[in-house]
Design a protein around this motif. Structure first.
Motif, PDB file in Angstrom:
ATOM      1  N   SER A  47      85.104  44.263  63.767  1.00 54.13           N
ATOM      2  CA  SER A  47      85.992  43.881  64.646  1.00 54.13           C
ATOM      3  C   SER A  47      87.303  44.891  64.279  1.00 54.13           C
ATOM      4  O   SER A  47      87.261  45.231  64.137  1.00 54.13           O
ATOM      5  CB  SER A  47      86.795  42.997  63.484  1.00 54.13           C
ATOM      6  N   TYR A  48      87.757  44.613  65.981  1.00 53.87           N
ATOM      7  CA  TYR A  48      88.414  45.770  66.182  1.00 53.87           C
ATOM      8  C   TYR A  48      89.746  45.503  66.538  1.00 53.87           C
ATOM      9  O   TYR A  48      90.237  44.652  67.232  1.00 53.87           O
ATOM     10  CB  TYR A  48      88.390  46.476  67.657  1.00 53.87           C
ATOM     11  N   LEU A  49      90.224  45.583  65.487  1.00 55.74           N
ATOM     12  CA  LEU A  49      91.641  44.980  65.164  1.00 55.74           C
ATOM     13  C   LEU A  49      92.794  45.043  66.786  1.00 55.74           C
ATOM     14  O   LEU A  49      93.137  43.806  67.116  1.00 55.74           O
ATOM     15  CB  LEU A  49      92.420  45.130  63.916  1.00 55.74           C
ATOM     16  N   PRO A  50      92.608  45.683  66.976  1.00 55.23           N
ATOM     17  CA  PRO A  50      93.832  45.995  68.463  1.00 55.23           C
ATOM     18  C   PRO A  50      93.648  44.887  69.175  1.00 55.23           C
ATOM     19  O   PRO A  50      94.440  44.561  70.049  1.00 55.23           O
ATOM     20  CB  PRO A  50      94.054  46.937  68.480  1.00 55.23           C
ATOM     21  N   LYS A  51      92.042  44.817  69.426  1.00 53.76           N
ATOM     22  CA  LYS A  51      91.969  43.863  70.838  1.00 53.76           C
ATOM     23  C   LYS A  51      93.139  42.550  70.827  1.00 53.76           C
ATOM     24  O   LYS A  51      92.855  41.860  71.750  1.00 53.76           O
ATOM     25  CB  LYS A  51      89.597  43.226  70.762  1.00 53.76           C
ATOM     26  N   ILE A  52      92.579  41.979  69.358  1.00 60.95           N
ATOM     27  CA  ILE A  52      93.302  40.268  68.576  1.00 60.95           C
ATOM     28  C   ILE A  52      94.553  40.528  69.591  1.00 60.95           C
ATOM     29  O   ILE A  52      95.104  39.064  70.499  1.00 60.95           O
ATOM     30  CB  ILE A  52      93.025  40.135  67.683  1.00 60.95           C
ATOM     31  N   SER A  53      95.168  41.300  69.371  1.00 60.88           N
ATOM     32  CA  SER A  53      96.587  41.986  69.503  1.00 60.88           C
ATOM     33  C   SER A  53      96.925  42.008  71.082  1.00 60.88           C
ATOM     34  O   SER A  53      97.862  41.051  71.845  1.00 60.88           O
ATOM     35  CB  SER A  53      97.507  42.321  69.134  1.00 60.88           C
ATOM     36  N   SER A  54      95.828  42.309  71.865  1.00 51.93           N
ATOM     37  CA  SER A  54      96.112  42.470  73.377  1.00 51.93           C
ATOM     38  C   SER A  54      95.828  40.924  74.262  1.00 51.93           C
ATOM     39  O   SER A  54      96.222  41.225  75.227  1.00 51.93           O
ATOM     40  CB  SER A  54      95.055  43.502  73.740  1.00 51.93           C
ATOM     41  N   GLN A  55      94.856  40.751  73.927  1.00 54.34           N
ATOM     42  CA  GLN A  55      93.659  39.371  73.930  1.00 54.34           C
ATOM     43  C   GLN A  55      95.592  38.641  74.163  1.00 54.34           C
ATOM     44  O   GLN A  55      96.077  37.809  75.076  1.00 54.34           O
ATOM     45  CB  GLN A  55      93.137  39.100  73.432  1.00 54.34           C
ATOM     46  N   ILE A  56      96.332  38.123  73.402  1.00 52.97           N
ATOM     47  CA  ILE A  56      97.736  37.264  73.086  1.00 52.97           C
ATOM     48  C   ILE A  56      98.723  37.444  73.868  1.00 52.97           C
ATOM     49  O   ILE A  56      99.313  37.036  74.701  1.00 52.97           O
ATOM     50  CB  ILE A  56      97.606  36.960  71.541  1.00 52.97           C
ATOM     51  N   GLN A  57      98.992  39.290  74.344  1.00 57.47           N
ATOM     52  CA  GLN A  57      99.439  39.426  75.134  1.00 57.47           C
ATOM     53  C   GLN A  57      99.684  39.427  76.484  1.00 57.47           C
ATOM     54  O   GLN A  57      99.953  38.809  77.084  1.00 57.47           O
ATOM     55  CB  GLN A  57     100.407  41.359  74.402  1.00 57.47           C
ATOM     56  N   ARG A  58      98.422  39.524  76.670  1.00 54.75           N
ATOM     57  CA  ARG A  58      97.687  39.688  78.259  1.00 54.75           C
ATOM     58  C   ARG A  58      97.851  37.842  78.565  1.00 54.75           C
ATOM     59  O   ARG A  58      98.454  37.454  79.239  1.00 54.75           O
ATOM     60  CB  ARG A  58      96.414  39.732  78.384  1.00 54.75           C
ATOM     61  N   HIS A 433      80.363  44.426  57.209  1.00 53.95           N
ATOM     62  CA  HIS A 433      81.017  44.434  58.446  1.00 53.95           C
ATOM     63  C   HIS A 433      82.537  45.667  57.780  1.00 53.95           C
ATOM     64  O   HIS A 433      82.281  45.244  56.496  1.00 53.95           O
ATOM     65  CB  HIS A 433      81.269  42.518  57.620  1.00 53.95           C
ATOM     66  N   VAL A 434      82.109  45.957  59.042  1.00 56.55           N
ATOM     67  CA  VAL A 434      83.889  46.935  59.133  1.00 56.55           C
ATOM     68  C   VAL A 434      84.328  46.759  60.082  1.00 56.55           C
ATOM     69  O   VAL A 434      84.678  45.810  61.330  1.00 56.55           O
ATOM     70  CB  VAL A 434      82.871  48.211  59.458  1.00 56.55           C
ATOM     71  N   ILE A 435      85.839  46.936  59.477  1.00 56.89           N
ATOM     72  CA  ILE A 435      86.813  46.504  59.525  1.00 56.89           C
ATOM     73  C   ILE A 435      87.589  47.910  60.885  1.00 56.89           C
ATOM     74  O   ILE A 435      87.707  48.641  60.251  1.00 56.89           O
ATOM     75  CB  ILE A 435      87.972  46.125  59.550  1.00 56.89           C
TER      76      ILE A 435
END
Length: 466
Positions: A47-58, A433-435
């Motif tokens: 799970s790559y956390l920065p992608k979650i924030s970038s999707q919301i901001q997009r 599962h790795v974060i």
């Protein structure tokens, strides 16, 4: 013969912003996946956390740009649909981006309370409570409302639900109402089982909400099961919904907001195929046009993006254990996991994810079928989104390094549907599962959320051990 790298470069506009190759090894958001595999092994869930924030901001930017371009008068609010992934690291990352929450179960309220106790949300956070509600769910929502969670908003899903709030809610409360949308023509039934009938919306408001000073109907909600697509079906259902908002708004001045649900898609191919900015702008234009025709104010807009928020943050990695030639032309690569238990949408919905080799990009390639470890005949993957074939680099038993394969954008629903931490088909264990995250200076960090499931936990679940 061309190499696997040649195949991908000739088929797609490759490399992309998200996918690159260095030293014949794939990188995802510049993450050296082979280094992660060497450290943690396979099968592996990332799970790559920065992608979650970038999707919301997009998404926020698309709506902000669309509002400015169209002159739309309402505001926009982003909610995260918790059922897409309930994990704490997902919610905590998403909440860094000034968002609200949409729930669908009584147990979601336990998550709401845990987030509140950690200071991740406050009593002003919107809790848009969807779903057909059992007594537990209604009781938990009522407790939040009575404790001063001023934006805890039950979305009425049937005509009787309001009776519980009449009997138990003490504080002033905003309510929403979900309308039952018509399903796509090829569906097996005509109308969604969720929500109230269009014909019942105004009577429900006038008979059960209007005269009670505790309640204000502020939100009208709908959801299209097929998602937000540029089809006549989608535009027809959106227009029908907005017309009903206008009709209800004329008799209910507190109705200021519509919730158009989720359904913004993720990429299931290396190449972008969806014009997000266009679709969002056209949604705003449609709502604005109908409201102008009906002479009512343009509503504030909520969305509940779940898959879009978390889907592209997920990766599932396997190694190829062996190959089997089962007839003259069907070559199987056997993975060290299972599609049914790890990626159930590939089996249940024929979902295609982005699939790429992790290493061996300098090798020639073969048409193959990927087989999982369960005994079920449906545990396989043999078609990409664009072609009914799968190609991967050639492998030999004498190779010094195993061949590894990755499935990308698997971050939504797969753990929930497969039953995280429980018993899987053929007792295939849940993978490690790795974060993955990045420090402020951009340095990649990783930590283990859960080790691969062991036999002792299975034996306890099955009743063989205390």
């Amino acid at each position: 013969m061309d190499t696997y790298h040649d195949l991908i470069s000739q088929t797609f506009d490759f490399p992309t912003q998200d996918f690159t190759v260095q030293n014949n090894e794939l990188r995802f958001h510049d993450i050296p996946l082979m280094d992660i595999i060497k450290k943690h092994g396979t099968p592996l869930r990332l799970s790559y956390l920065p992608k979650i924030s970038s999707q919301i901001q997009r998404a926020k930017k698309w709506f902000a740009d669309g509002i400015q371009k169209t002159g739309y008068q309402g505001s926009y609010t982003y909610c995260y649909c918790t059922k897409s992934s309930h994990f704490s690291f997902v919610l905590e990352e998403a909440l860094k981006n000034d968002i609200q929450i949409e729930t669908s179960s009584g147990f979601d309220i336990n998550i709401v309370r845990a987030l509140y106790s950690k200071g991740k949300i406050n009593k002003q956070t919107y809790i848009v409570a969807n779903g057909f509600k059992r007594e537990r769910y209604k009781r938990h929502l009522t407790e939040l409302i009575n404790e001063g969670f001023v934006n805890c908003m039950p979305i009425l899903d049937n005509l009787e639900e309001i009776e519980y709030y009449h009997e138990n809610v003490r504080e002033k409360c905003n309510l929403g109402m979900r309308l039952a949308s018509d399903e796509e023509p090829r569906f097996q039934f005509y109308t969604s089982r969720l929500g109230v009938r269009y014909a019942d919306a105004i009577p429900l408001y006038e008979q059960k909400i209007k005269e009670d000073p505790r309640f204000e109907l502020t939100m009208l909600h709908y959801f299209i099961n097929t998602g937000i697509k540029d089809t006549s079906y989608y535009w027809s259902e959106l227009s029908r919904f907005v017309h009903k908002y206008c009709e209800l708004r004329k008799v209910c001045p507190t109705l200021t907001t519509i919730d158009i649900g989720g359904g913004l898609p993720i990429q299931t191919s290396i190449q972008p195929e969806y014009d997000y900015a266009y679709m969002i702008e056209e949604i705003l234009r449609t709502i604005k046009r109908i409201c102008a025709e009906e002479g009512v104010p343009e509503p504030n807009i909520f969305t509940e993006f779940g898959i879009f928020t978390v889907g592209e943050s997920g990766v599932t990695l396997y190694s190829i254990l062996d190959e089997k030639l089962q007839n003259d032309k069907e070559l199987w690569y056997m993975i060290d996991g299972s599609f049914i238990t790890n990626l159930p949408d590939t089996w249940a919905l024929n979902q295609r994810f982005i699939m790429l080799a992790i290493n061996g990009w300098q090798k020639s390639y073969k048409k193959i079928q990927l087989g999982g470890l369960t005994c079920d005949s449906q545990d396989y993957y043999n078609a990409e989104k664009h072609i009914y074939q799968v190609f991967l680099p050639e492998r030999k038993n004498t190779d010094e390094q195993k061949l590894y394969v990755g499935f990308f954008h698997t971050g939504a629903y797969q753990e929930s549907l497969s039953g995280y931490g429980g018993i899987k088909h053929c007792l295939i264990p849940a993978p490690k599962h790795v974060i993955l995250d990045r420090a402020e200076d951009g340095t990649l960090t990783d930590w283990v959320f859960a080790d691969e499931q062991d036999s002792e936990s299975m034996m306890r679940i099955l009743g063989y051990q205390d």
